[in-house]
Design a protein around this motif. Structure first.
Motif, PDB file in Angstrom:
ATOM      1  N   GLY A   1       0.813  -1.206   0.000  1.00  0.00           N
ATOM      2  CA  GLY A   1       0.000   0.000   0.000  1.00  0.00           C
ATOM      3  C   GLY A   1       0.845   1.252   0.000  1.00  0.00           C
ATOM      4  O   GLY A   1       1.888   1.308   0.652  1.00  0.00           O
ATOM      5  N   VAL A   2       0.400   2.246  -0.744  1.00  0.00           N
ATOM      6  CA  VAL A   2       0.987   3.584  -0.713  1.00  0.00           C
ATOM      7  C   VAL A   2      -0.164   4.577  -0.774  1.00  0.00           C
ATOM      8  O   VAL A   2      -1.268   4.240  -1.178  1.00  0.00           O
ATOM      9  CB  VAL A   2       1.959   3.827  -1.904  1.00  0.00           C
ATOM     10  CG1 VAL A   2       3.182   2.941  -1.811  1.00  0.00           C
ATOM     11  CG2 VAL A   2       1.256   3.624  -3.234  1.00  0.00           C
ATOM     12  N   GLY A   3       0.111   5.808  -0.334  1.00  0.00           N
ATOM     13  CA  GLY A   3      -0.914   6.837  -0.419  1.00  0.00           C
ATOM     14  C   GLY A   3      -1.539   7.154   0.919  1.00  0.00           C
ATOM     15  O   GLY A   3      -0.926   6.993   1.975  1.00  0.00           O
ATOM     16  N   HIS A   4      -2.779   7.608   0.880  1.00  0.00           N
ATOM     17  CA  HIS A   4      -3.493   8.083   2.076  1.00  0.00           C
ATOM     18  C   HIS A   4      -4.298   6.945   2.690  1.00  0.00           C
ATOM     19  O   HIS A   4      -5.046   6.247   1.999  1.00  0.00           O
ATOM     20  CB  HIS A   4      -4.407   9.244   1.691  1.00  0.00           C
ATOM     21  CG  HIS A   4      -4.910  10.029   2.868  1.00  0.00           C
ATOM     22  ND1 HIS A   4      -5.931   9.584   3.675  1.00  0.00           N
ATOM     23  CD2 HIS A   4      -4.503  11.221   3.378  1.00  0.00           C
ATOM     24  CE1 HIS A   4      -6.154  10.474   4.626  1.00  0.00           C
ATOM     25  NE2 HIS A   4      -5.301  11.479   4.470  1.00  0.00           N
ATOM     26  N   ALA A   5      -4.176   6.786   4.002  1.00  0.00           N
ATOM     27  CA  ALA A   5      -4.808   5.662   4.694  1.00  0.00           C
ATOM     28  C   ALA A   5      -6.327   5.651   4.546  1.00  0.00           C
ATOM     29  O   ALA A   5      -6.928   4.588   4.358  1.00  0.00           O
ATOM     30  CB  ALA A   5      -4.430   5.679   6.176  1.00  0.00           C
ATOM     31  N   LYS A   6      -6.956   6.814   4.627  1.00  0.00           N
ATOM     32  CA  LYS A   6      -8.427   6.847   4.566  1.00  0.00           C
ATOM     33  C   LYS A   6      -8.920   6.344   3.209  1.00  0.00           C
ATOM     34  O   LYS A   6      -9.859   5.549   3.135  1.00  0.00           O
ATOM     35  CB  LYS A   6      -8.935   8.260   4.837  1.00  0.00           C
ATOM     36  CG  LYS A   6     -10.450   8.330   4.966  1.00  0.00           C
ATOM     37  CD  LYS A   6     -10.896   9.640   5.582  1.00  0.00           C
ATOM     38  CE  LYS A   6     -12.366   9.564   5.956  1.00  0.00           C
ATOM     39  NZ  LYS A   6     -12.781  10.742   6.744  1.00  0.00           N
ATOM     40  N   VAL A   7      -8.268   6.797   2.144  1.00  0.00           N
ATOM     41  CA  VAL A   7      -8.643   6.369   0.794  1.00  0.00           C
ATOM     42  C   VAL A   7      -8.409   4.869   0.639  1.00  0.00           C
ATOM     43  O   VAL A   7      -9.252   4.132   0.101  1.00  0.00           O
ATOM     44  CB  VAL A   7      -7.846   7.156  -0.262  1.00  0.00           C
ATOM     45  CG1 VAL A   7      -8.100   6.609  -1.657  1.00  0.00           C
ATOM     46  CG2 VAL A   7      -8.191   8.638  -0.188  1.00  0.00           C
ATOM     47  N   ALA A   8      -7.259   4.402   1.115  1.00  0.00           N
ATOM     48  CA  ALA A   8      -6.921   2.983   0.992  1.00  0.00           C
ATOM     49  C   ALA A   8      -7.897   2.107   1.768  1.00  0.00           C
ATOM     50  O   ALA A   8      -8.333   1.058   1.275  1.00  0.00           O
ATOM     51  CB  ALA A   8      -5.495   2.749   1.466  1.00  0.00           C
ATOM     52  N   MET A   9      -8.271   2.519   2.982  1.00  0.00           N
ATOM     53  CA  MET A   9      -9.225   1.732   3.765  1.00  0.00           C
ATOM     54  C   MET A   9     -10.602   1.741   3.115  1.00  0.00           C
ATOM     55  O   MET A   9     -11.307   0.726   3.131  1.00  0.00           O
ATOM     56  CB  MET A   9      -9.310   2.260   5.200  1.00  0.00           C
ATOM     57  CG  MET A   9      -8.208   1.772   6.121  1.00  0.00           C
ATOM     58  SD  MET A   9      -8.079  -0.041   6.256  1.00  0.00           S
ATOM     59  CE  MET A   9      -9.733  -0.489   6.793  1.00  0.00           C
ATOM     60  N   GLN A  10     -11.006   2.853   2.541  1.00  0.00           N
ATOM     61  CA  GLN A  10     -12.293   2.901   1.840  1.00  0.00           C
ATOM     62  C   GLN A  10     -12.301   1.908   0.683  1.00  0.00           C
ATOM     63  O   GLN A  10     -13.289   1.200   0.476  1.00  0.00           O
ATOM     64  CB  GLN A  10     -12.571   4.322   1.339  1.00  0.00           C
ATOM     65  CG  GLN A  10     -13.003   5.284   2.427  1.00  0.00           C
ATOM     66  CD  GLN A  10     -13.130   6.715   1.941  1.00  0.00           C
ATOM     67  OE1 GLN A  10     -12.617   7.084   0.877  1.00  0.00           O
ATOM     68  NE2 GLN A  10     -13.809   7.550   2.726  1.00  0.00           N
ATOM     69  N   ARG A  11     -11.193   1.841  -0.043  1.00  0.00           N
ATOM     70  CA  ARG A  11     -11.116   0.883  -1.153  1.00  0.00           C
ATOM     71  C   ARG A  11     -11.157  -0.549  -0.654  1.00  0.00           C
ATOM     72  O   ARG A  11     -11.792  -1.410  -1.273  1.00  0.00           O
ATOM     73  CB  ARG A  11      -9.850   1.128  -1.969  1.00  0.00           C
ATOM     74  CG  ARG A  11      -9.913   2.384  -2.808  1.00  0.00           C
ATOM     75  CD  ARG A  11      -8.760   2.451  -3.776  1.00  0.00           C
ATOM     76  NE  ARG A  11      -8.813   3.670  -4.568  1.00  0.00           N
ATOM     77  CZ  ARG A  11      -7.912   4.016  -5.464  1.00  0.00           C
ATOM     78  NH1 ARG A  11      -6.874   3.243  -5.691  1.00  0.00           N
ATOM     79  NH2 ARG A  11      -8.026   5.126  -6.149  1.00  0.00           N
TER      80      ARG A  11
END
Length: 196
Positions: free
Chosen positions: A45-55
């Motif tokens: 994973g890379v990027g923003h945690a909130k976006v990644a968890m939503q996905r």
């Protein structure tokens, strides 16, 4: 065979190539129904945690990951998403590894923490076999897991933080083992060999 979970939040090719260099068969999976058929899995994973968890949630991965009973390794943001909670976007995470993720307090150092840094082995574990305190690995991150009972190795950049964590069959590496030369290859081989 190793599954690499593709949630659209990571460059997965470097991880895949690192395992292939170690002689492993790797498959990138895009459906949570596929996960249960694999011997072990990787959550990059890379990027923003909130976006990644939503996905992760929208893709139906949360239940599949939490029910997975074989070795599963989170890398970088993938490690953070396995923890209880991250301050990045005030985001509840998967909760399979205990701990809280918060922004690195770097003081006068530049952020994000990017580059080679030393490991300090906190306790023996199959994942740290053959790795010594002062071995260096490659980090790129702004948030970090506070050291606790799950911490196998720590590092320091402005503050001490968890570099490798494990609880039951779940493990995480805050750095990028696929970009960490011989030490990274040793750690990935340890994951391949890890029996839970």
């Amino acid at each position: 065979m190793i599954a690499i979970i593709n949630t659209g939040c990571a460059n997965i090719n470097s991880v895949r190539f690192a395992f292939e260099r170690l002689g492993q068969d790797v498959e990138v999976i895009t459906s949570p129904e596929q996960l249960a058929t694999f011997e072990r899995a990787v959550l990059p994973g890379v990027g923003h945690a909130k976006v990644a968890m939503q996905r992760l949630k929208q893709g139906g991965w949360q239940q599949a990951i939490s029910e997975f009973q074989r070795p599963l390794l989170g890398i970088c943001l993938g490690m953070q998403m396995q923890c209880d909670y991250t301050d990045e976007g005030d985001t509840p995470c998967l909760g399979v590894i205990p701990g809280h993720v918060s922004e690195l307090q770097v003081g006068t150092l530049s952020a994000p923490h990017m580059g080679w840094n030393r490991l300090h082995i906190e306790r023996e574990h199959p994942l740290t076999k053959g790795v010594r305190s002062d071995d260096q690995v490659y980090f790129v991150h702004s948030f970090a897991h506070a050291c606790n009972q799950a911490t196998l190795a720590s590092s320091e950049y402005g503050q001490q933080f968890s570099a490798i964590v494990a609880d039951n069959n779940f493990a995480g590496m805050q750095f990028h083992p696929e970009r960490s030369a011989k030490v990274g290859a040793r750690l990935l081989q340890n994951f391949i060999d890890w029996q839970v």
